[in-house]
Design a protein around this motif. Sequence first.
Motif, mmCIF file in Angstrom:
data_model
loop_
_atom_site.group_PDB
_atom_site.id
_atom_site.type_symbol
_atom_site.label_atom_id
_atom_site.label_comp_id
_atom_site.label_asym_id
_atom_site.label_seq_id
_atom_site.Cartn_x
_atom_site.Cartn_y
_atom_site.Cartn_z
ATOM 1 N N PHE A 127 18.267 34.553 47.567
ATOM 2 C CA PHE A 127 19.039 35.266 46.713
ATOM 3 C C PHE A 127 20.557 34.843 46.888
ATOM 4 C CE2 PHE A 127 15.277 37.535 47.130
ATOM 5 C CZ PHE A 127 14.656 37.514 45.891
ATOM 6 N N HIS A 128 20.980 34.146 47.504
ATOM 7 C CA HIS A 128 22.303 33.408 47.601
ATOM 8 C C HIS A 128 23.175 34.542 48.243
ATOM 9 C CE1 HIS A 128 20.596 30.090 45.314
ATOM 10 N NE2 HIS A 128 20.325 30.962 44.183
ATOM 11 N N GLU A 129 22.686 35.415 49.270
ATOM 12 C CA GLU A 129 23.564 36.159 49.697
ATOM 13 C C GLU A 129 24.345 35.495 51.079
ATOM 14 O OE1 GLU A 129 21.686 39.981 50.797
ATOM 15 O OE2 GLU A 129 21.312 40.681 48.647
ATOM 16 N N LYS A 130 25.487 35.926 51.321
ATOM 17 C CA LYS A 130 26.267 35.384 52.446
ATOM 18 C C LYS A 130 25.800 36.210 53.751
ATOM 19 C CE LYS A 130 30.408 34.367 50.283
ATOM 20 N NZ LYS A 130 31.983 34.752 50.457
ATOM 21 N N ILE A 131 25.354 35.360 54.796
ATOM 22 C CA ILE A 131 24.674 35.931 55.981
ATOM 23 C C ILE A 131 25.668 35.948 57.308
ATOM 24 C CG2 ILE A 131 23.964 33.759 57.164
ATOM 25 C CD1 ILE A 131 21.388 35.166 57.801
ATOM 26 N N GLY A 132 26.830 35.246 57.199
ATOM 27 C CA GLY A 132 27.788 35.473 58.081
ATOM 28 C C GLY A 132 27.352 35.065 59.648
ATOM 29 N N ALA A 133 28.342 34.794 60.570
ATOM 30 C CA ALA A 133 28.042 34.342 61.862
ATOM 31 C C ALA A 133 27.462 35.359 62.605
ATOM 32 C CB ALA A 133 29.402 33.676 62.549
ATOM 33 N N ARG A 134 27.953 36.608 62.457
ATOM 34 C CA ARG A 134 27.320 37.795 63.429
ATOM 35 C C ARG A 134 25.820 37.933 63.065
ATOM 36 N NH1 ARG A 134 30.929 42.665 63.016
ATOM 37 N NH2 ARG A 134 32.106 41.419 64.339
ATOM 38 N N ARG A 135 25.478 37.970 61.740
ATOM 39 C CA ARG A 135 23.924 38.069 61.348
ATOM 40 C C ARG A 135 23.186 36.867 61.604
ATOM 41 N NH1 ARG A 135 23.400 41.093 55.593
ATOM 42 N NH2 ARG A 135 23.291 43.373 56.448
ATOM 43 N N ALA A 136 23.912 35.621 61.629
ATOM 44 C CA ALA A 136 23.231 34.612 62.198
ATOM 45 C C ALA A 136 22.641 34.642 63.725
ATOM 46 C CB ALA A 136 23.797 33.211 62.047
#
Length: 299
Positions: A127-136
């Motif tokens: 769904f093209h949401e940003k995940i970010g470094a923290r969530r990764a």
Amino acid sequence: MNTVASTSGLPDARERGWLTPLELALLGAIWGASFLFMRVAARDFGAMPLVEVRLALGSLVLLPFLWRARAQFPAKLWPKLAIIGAINSAVPFMLFAWAAQRAPAGIGAIANAMTVLFTALVGFLFFHEKIGARRAIALVAGFVGVVVLASDKTAGGDQVGWAVAAGAAAAFLYGIGINLVRRHLTGLPPAAVASATLGTSALLTLPFAIANWPTHAIPMKSWFSATMLGVVCTGLAFVMYYRLIARIGASRASTVTYLIPVFGVAWAWLLLDEPLTVKMGIAGAMILGSVALSQRVGK
């Protein structure tokens, strides 16, 4: 469900100060107990029949909400509700019930915590949401926790790995389901949506439940557990959860995720004498820590 805020000022704020933590703890205890009830009942019912009882009872408890909002549910919406119900209810419930036949209740409760991380992952992938470094980083830590949990043979024999895999797959389906609900069912009354998806799932599951219904007599303790699973842990718990969302918002209400594994493991240890192992503790800490990290502001 009353979503109207009180205007009485300080007394209402003071009441909420203790009421919200109490309701969150109670909801965590109820959802944590669902893994206990599955562990008890799945042995006698089997996965499919148990899920059918759970879905049917949960839907009936929530049926008044659906009836009140029936004008918002046209015929063309029901196929979509059925698909989302299968993804978000029927199949995950079956996977957790299957896992409960093979591993301690605490295993499923810990794996369930991956739902928050999988929700973020599905949003990123599809769904093209940003995940970010923290969530990764949180996702990697959570997956490592699942691997640690799956390797814990002392918790329940050689089938623990398969049970963890089933629980993780169920959590992944929850992640898909949550994203689908956000995008396709927003604006509809949540309790009514829950009743509709549970009800359609019960209809979809019914032929399989009949085909696999046990031929032996089912003990009363398993009937009691199945009833509690459907009425309290599914129907009434959804009502509590949506009331919390209406009062304190979805983000704060989602903190109940941290409590479910704690209560799930505690109930199994207290009432079923299931083991508490070092690997379960490590895995639980890693998964819950990753969930907490993924939920922090600025992610």
